[in-house]
Design an enzyme around this catalytic site. Sequence first.
Site, short mmCIF file in Angstrom:
data_model
loop_
_atom_site.label_atom_id
_atom_site.label_comp_id
_atom_site.label_asym_id
_atom_site.label_seq_id
_atom_site.Cartn_x
_atom_site.Cartn_y
_atom_site.Cartn_z
CE LYS A 101 -46.49 -24.11 -26.77
NZ LYS A 101 -45.39 -25.07 -26.92
CB CYS A 161 -49.66 -33.68 -25.99
SG CYS A 161 -49.78 -32.18 -26.96
CB CYS A 163 -50.55 -35.74 -29.31
SG CYS A 163 -49.08 -34.71 -29.57
CG HIS A 173 -38.78 -26.22 -20.50
ND1 HIS A 173 -37.91 -26.75 -21.42
CD2 HIS A 173 -39.90 -26.97 -20.58
CE1 HIS A 173 -38.49 -27.78 -22.04
NE2 HIS A 173 -39.70 -27.93 -21.54
CG HIS A 194 -46.38 -30.84 -29.78
ND1 HIS A 194 -47.30 -31.21 -28.81
CD2 HIS A 194 -45.26 -30.47 -29.11
CE1 HIS A 194 -46.74 -31.10 -27.62
NE2 HIS A 194 -45.52 -30.66 -27.77
CG HIS A 227 -38.00 -25.00 -24.83
ND1 HIS A 227 -39.01 -24.23 -24.28
CD2 HIS A 227 -38.56 -26.22 -25.08
CE1 HIS A 227 -40.12 -24.94 -24.22
NE2 HIS A 227 -39.88 -26.14 -24.69
CB CYS A 261 -50.91 -32.35 -31.91
SG CYS A 261 -50.69 -31.48 -30.34
CE LYS A 320 -35.11 -27.35 -28.52
NZ LYS A 320 -34.23 -28.29 -27.82
#
Length: 532
Positions: free
Chosen positions: A315, A149, A146, A41, A167, A38, A164, A318
């Site tokens: 952040k 992670c 997690c 990255h 996430h 994504h 988390c 998805k």
Amino acid sequence: MAAGYLVVTNLARPANRLTMPKLFYITTPIYYVNDVPHLGHAYTTLAADTLARWKRLHGDPVYFLTGTDEHGQNVLRAAEAAGVSGQEWVDSIVPRYHEVWDQLDITNDDFIRTTETRHTDRVQEFVQDLMDNGAIYSGTYAGLYCVSCEEFKEESDLVDGRLCAVHEKPVEFVEEENWFFKLSAYADDLLRLYEERPEFVRPEVRLNEVRSFVEGGLKDVSLSRSSFDWGIEVPWDPSHVIYVWIDALLNYITAAGYGADEAKFKELWPADVQFVGKDILRFHAVIWPAMLIAAGVEPPKTVWAHGWLLVGGKKMSKTALTGIHPDDLVSVFGRDALRYYLFREVSFGHDGNISWESMHERYTTDLANELGNLVNRTLNMVGTYCDGIVPEAAEDTSPEGSRLVADRHAAIAGVTEGMEAIDFRRALEDLWMLVRSANRYVAERAPWTLAKEGKDREVARVLYQLVDALRAFAVLGCFVLPDTCRGIWERLGLDGEPQHVGLDGIAPGAMPSGGAVSKGEVLFPRVELDAG
């Protein structure tokens, strides 16, 4: 107990340029293959690529590494959900990374996969060395984990005691037999590293965070997992696999030839800059150097932690439907525009909001209106007033001409200082000094007015300065706008590639006279955003 480490205090370039300098070694994190790449990255990888391009332009030999992290529970669950084996899953996802990196014109020299033998064999050797050095012991882990992670969590790390923070998913309770790495034994070594080499963690705010974390006391960390088998076997205990983060961190040295190619490793290590997101900084600035110290290997020179790209203040995720694929933006604006936007819009090292609207504005204002129009009207005027031929080189000693030259020198100095500090926004602001200075020069010297007055020689003098400035921009800006600068170079009728010229080749007056220019296609076509 903790072993000593080497301290690099002199980062200056070698005095004797006739000797081969160490390769400038740049790395990205290796990316989980639980899903396709994504924009997050791409952000890290574009940063590494942009620095690599700059170093090459500056004449420095570069080795740029990226890759994929293919073990661990997160990947295994993705494979199980797809009804395939772990290896089948990673083999299906890795090509997507190559596709995206090709689409973005990433110039990495190596791509490592943690399922490759060159990696797995060396990882086993490294952890065996840690075991032999007394840095590992057996025990039981009972606590929170997690899976997204792949990280063991403390309650203080969580939101509402169960989620988390990265996430926003519930963590899981895990209890299993593990082998542990004696991280706590290396706290003093780490604090000494931060003190003696403050450039080890950049930017400074991240160094302060890491130092505070270590000063607060370190706990030993799991080196293995025993509840699943998708990973590299612990050499002395095949019922365990090496914890995915220990496995992943070692890619930076396994790719560099550690334990397999001593000459290559000496040429590459220590890494000069390791780019990471701020959410994985503790792994890279605490566990990673401690592992290296324990094995008697020098830590990298700099770990650079950038902030998050935010969509609507959050952040990208998805889960929250804010994830953006690079192709979404490249297909509309082009890959040069994406690279320019990310590093001009967001201060690297800090969080920054991105949006379709702000990218459209940056594309339209900076790229289309300022740079695109400068190129277009300069080449049009050369066609109109000089029959499409670059005029004879002639200095413009007018106040406007002198200012254009001064601005060029200032832009080169500013871009250099910004890039050496890995301050991309500062570098691009100074790069744009060249564009805006040339546009101001056109307006002030008004070659169309000079032509009406019959001052043909003065028109030629002004147009030469403009094409010379475009040539300088094509060289200086090719680290961030490679396609665009190549296009300018071709329109100017120049041979070769701008990135091969080097900064020493953009002094005023370097543009050869007598060649034919061509207008070509519009560099930055108009883009309309969908009103819906």
